[in-house]
Design an enzyme around this catalytic site. Structure first.
Site, mmCIF file in Angstrom:
data_model
loop_
_atom_site.group_PDB
_atom_site.id
_atom_site.type_symbol
_atom_site.label_atom_id
_atom_site.label_comp_id
_atom_site.label_asym_id
_atom_site.label_seq_id
_atom_site.Cartn_x
_atom_site.Cartn_y
_atom_site.Cartn_z
ATOM 1 C CD GLU A 1 0.960 -6.088 5.653
ATOM 2 O OE1 GLU A 1 0.515 -6.317 4.670
ATOM 3 O OE2 GLU A 1 1.880 -7.001 5.833
ATOM 4 C CD GLU B 1 -3.223 -7.957 3.125
ATOM 5 O OE1 GLU B 1 -3.702 -8.304 4.129
ATOM 6 O OE2 GLU B 1 -3.036 -6.702 2.862
ATOM 7 N N GLY C 1 0.223 -5.083 0.911
ATOM 8 C CA GLY C 1 -1.122 -5.114 0.002
ATOM 9 C C GLY C 1 -0.931 -5.655 -1.185
ATOM 10 C CB ALA D 1 -0.848 0.044 1.105
#
Length: 246
Positions: free
Chosen positions: A130, A110, A107, A64
């Site tokens: 994370e 994911e 992210g 992210a």
């Protein structure tokens, strides 16, 4: 769908190729990219086709966008900005193939976990660091990754932040094959070709039943098969098969 700042989109009759393309941020996933991915999903929900996901510049997605993520609040977390789009991608009617090169972190990992099929390169680096940034992997890793690699390995990875390379990801079953970077997209298209050669309805129902909760089996299989047994395409394909045997 059209090309824009965060994504490059190539449309074909039976598939759509989406390339994450934020070279200045190593394809980090920000709100703008999420919005563009929602537009892709809307198109594929109305006109189902195979989706190929890849990244530009030798990187899938570095995670992210941390600058944006740092400013998000509890209310943003409860809105599920990233997990909502990843769930939508996972639920697309036709299969999703992720072609992974370089970094697929946080992210980005994911997003890869949300795909139906993943292939990679030897230089792939995939994982969820994370907790080192003071957050959790909240967009699917904590339940998708155990399904993909088993709970013991998934637990180690998300608690330590250890990153797998391509060979480790292959050994863990996280990717199904490795290819040199120049051959990666062609290998993804080969997978898509094999899927596209099959009956689209049977493919869609296979994906739906694969993702059905355990409690819905075997009824899910029976209902899907009942629909296919009445399909003209089933009769046509079986007739062609029998005639070839003659």
């Amino acid at each position: 769908m059209s090309d824009d700042r965060s994504l490059r989109v190539e449309e074909r009759a039976d598939r759509v190729v989406v390339t994450l393309d934020r070279p200045d941020r190593r394809n980090a996933i920000d709100q703008a990219m999420v919005n563009e991915l929602h537009a892709v999903c809307a198109a594929l929900e109305s006109e189902p086709r195979i989706l190929l996901l890849t990244g530009a510049g030798g990187v899938f997605a570095s995670g992210a966008d941390i600058a944006e993520l740092r400013e998000r609040t509890a209310a943003d977390a409860r809105r599920g900005i990233n997990d909502t789009i990843f769930d939508r991608i996972a639920a697309l009617p036709m299969p999703v193939i992720a072609a992974l090169d370089g970094y697929a972190l946080g992210g980005g990992a994911e997003l890869a976990y949300a795909a139906d099929l993943r292939i990679g390169t030897p230089r792939l680096r995939i994982g969820n660091p994370e907790t080192g940034l003071g957050i959790i992997a909240a967009a699917g890793a904590l339940w998708r990754l155990p399904q993909l690699v088993g709970l013991p390995l998934a637990t180690e990875l998300v608690l330590t932040g250890r990153i797998l390379d391509g060979a480790e990801a292959l050994a863990a079953g996280l990717v199904s094959s490795l290819h040199e970077p120049d051959d990666l997209l062609a290998a993804a298209h080969t997978l898509a070709d094999r899927i596209a050669a099959n009956d689209p309805l049977a493919t869609r129902l296979t994906k739906r039943v694969l993702r059905a909760p355990l409690a819905e089996h075997p009824d899910a299989e029976r209902e899907a098969q009942a629909e296919l047994f009445e399909s003209p395409e089933k009769r046509r394909r079986m007739t062609e098969f029998l005639e070839r045997r003659k």
